[in-house]
Design a protein around this motif. Structure first.
Motif, PDB file in Angstrom:
ATOM      1  N   ARG A  75       3.752  -5.875   3.664  1.00 42.81           N
ATOM      2  CA  ARG A  75       3.340  -5.018   4.785  1.00 42.81           C
ATOM      3  C   ARG A  75       4.513  -4.242   5.373  1.00 42.81           C
ATOM      4  O   ARG A  75       4.711  -4.205   6.595  1.00 42.81           O
ATOM      5  CB  ARG A  75       2.656  -5.842   5.874  1.00 42.81           C
ATOM      6  N   LYS A  95      -3.122   2.717  -3.093  1.00 43.08           N
ATOM      7  CA  LYS A  95      -3.351   1.373  -2.530  1.00 43.08           C
ATOM      8  C   LYS A  95      -2.543   1.182  -1.250  1.00 43.08           C
ATOM      9  O   LYS A  95      -3.047   0.640  -0.260  1.00 43.08           O
ATOM     10  CB  LYS A  95      -2.946   0.315  -3.569  1.00 43.08           C
ATOM     11  N   ALA A  99      -3.861   0.833   2.687  1.00 44.33           N
ATOM     12  CA  ALA A  99      -3.445  -0.308   3.519  1.00 44.33           C
ATOM     13  C   ALA A  99      -2.770   0.162   4.802  1.00 44.33           C
ATOM     14  O   ALA A  99      -2.318  -0.662   5.611  1.00 44.33           O
ATOM     15  CB  ALA A  99      -2.496  -1.204   2.732  1.00 44.33           C
TER      16      ALA A  99
END
Length: 323
Positions: A75, A95, A99
């Motif tokens: 993250r 992707k 996110a």
């Protein structure tokens, strides 16, 4: 005591959650990427941001994708990548974006991936400038060989195309385009083979940072310094030494330090102020009716004649080059 510990834990977690981590993925182990890393670290220090920098040993799209996946899983607050394959990287960039992690490209682009910004050289124009210089050095006539580290990365393809367009209409003939896959030893070996196969060779064009010095080493060892012209990219110390000696006639000096620095600054702003607010501050271009965002870090054309001026300029910018 338990209440106090709970409060302290809450404060620590708050600090941790506010900490920012930005990841930058380069293309291969080389002094060029060391300059990018210097810029990344300098920006991180100035902004109080934790930065992570990674390059594969040599061009390796799978290693890049694995690290990109790792940054997504952790993250990170923003990711910059120089994709060795602009197509293969697209699903993983998408992707990251899904996110909520801003992604930009540096040095070489993947414009259809959805990345927000490209930071780096206008590679087509830089290749075109290199071609114009070669055209002048050869008086519009001669045989040349191109050395590169990739036939998929956009920066390589754009530089070669720009170079070809600049020499179009002349009597300059490209005998071969050699792909060493970002392997410096292989680049030397291929340049040697080319020189043996073509004893009447007039010039080399080096696309990646190690191509120029690889070609220069071969030309110098063959006793043909100055006779076989070399135009290449970048200003690592080995290249500048060959420029000083007159073995390399011109090099397109990119600004890798600024690519790294501006990548961290841009991602920092995206995380702090939002992606759209950051994009609103950046230069935009229109490509086939679609708005795109590009930060052109520019090129310095360095020759034996202006080498001392270039070194003096870099010294004033706080990026001294010693060799």
């Amino acid at each position: 005591m338990r209440k106090l510990l709970a409060v302290l834990l809450t404060v620590v977690l708050a600090v941790v959650s506010l900490a920012m981590t930005i990841g930058v993925i380069g293309k291969s182990v080389h002094p060029y990427w060391s300059q990018v890393e210097q810029g990344v670290k300098a920006a991180g220090k100035a902004l109080g941001v934790d930065t992570r920098f990674f390059v594969p040993q040599k061009e390796d799209i799978n290693a890049q994708l694995q690290m990109l996946e790792s940054f997504i899983a952790q993250r990170f607050d923003g990711i910059a990548i120089a994709p060795s394959d602009p197509t293969a990287v697209m699903p993983t960039i998408k992707k990251a974006l899904e996110a909520g992690i801003p992604v930009i490209t540096l040095d070489t682009d993947s414009p259809e991936s959805g990345r927000y910004v490209y930071i780096g050289t206008d590679n087509y124009q830089a290749g075109y400038s290199a071609g114009l210089i070669m055209r002048e050095l050869l008086n519009g006539r001669g045989k040349i060989v191109i050395g590169t580290g990739s036939l998929t990365a956009m920066n390589s393809l754009q530089r070669i195309q720009g170079f070809k367009d600049a020499i179009a209409g002349t009597e300059i003939q490209i005998l071969d385009t050699l792909n060493d896959e970002e392997d410096g030893a292989r680049a030397v070996s291929l340049a040697e083979s080319a020189l043996n196969a073509h004893p009447d060779l007039d010039a080399f064009f080096g696309v990646y940072a190690y191509n120029g010095p690889s070609q220069a080493l071969v030309v110098k060892n063959a006793g043909k310094a100055g006779k076989i012209k070399i135009v290449c990219f970048d200003t690592t110390t080995d290249i500048l030494q060959y420029v000083k000696e007159g073995v390399i006639q011109a090099t397109m000096g990119q600004r890798p330090y600024m690519m790294g620095y501006l990548s961290v600054v841009t991602l920092y702003l995206m995380s702090k102020t939002g992606v759209q607010n950051t994009l609103a501050m950046l230069p935009k271009i229109e490509v086939e009716g679609i708005t795109d965002y590009v930060i052109d870090t520019g090129v310095d054309i360095v020759t034996p004649q202006n080498l001392s001026d270039y070194l003096e300029t870099m010294e004033k910018l706080g990026i001294p080059i010693k060799f």
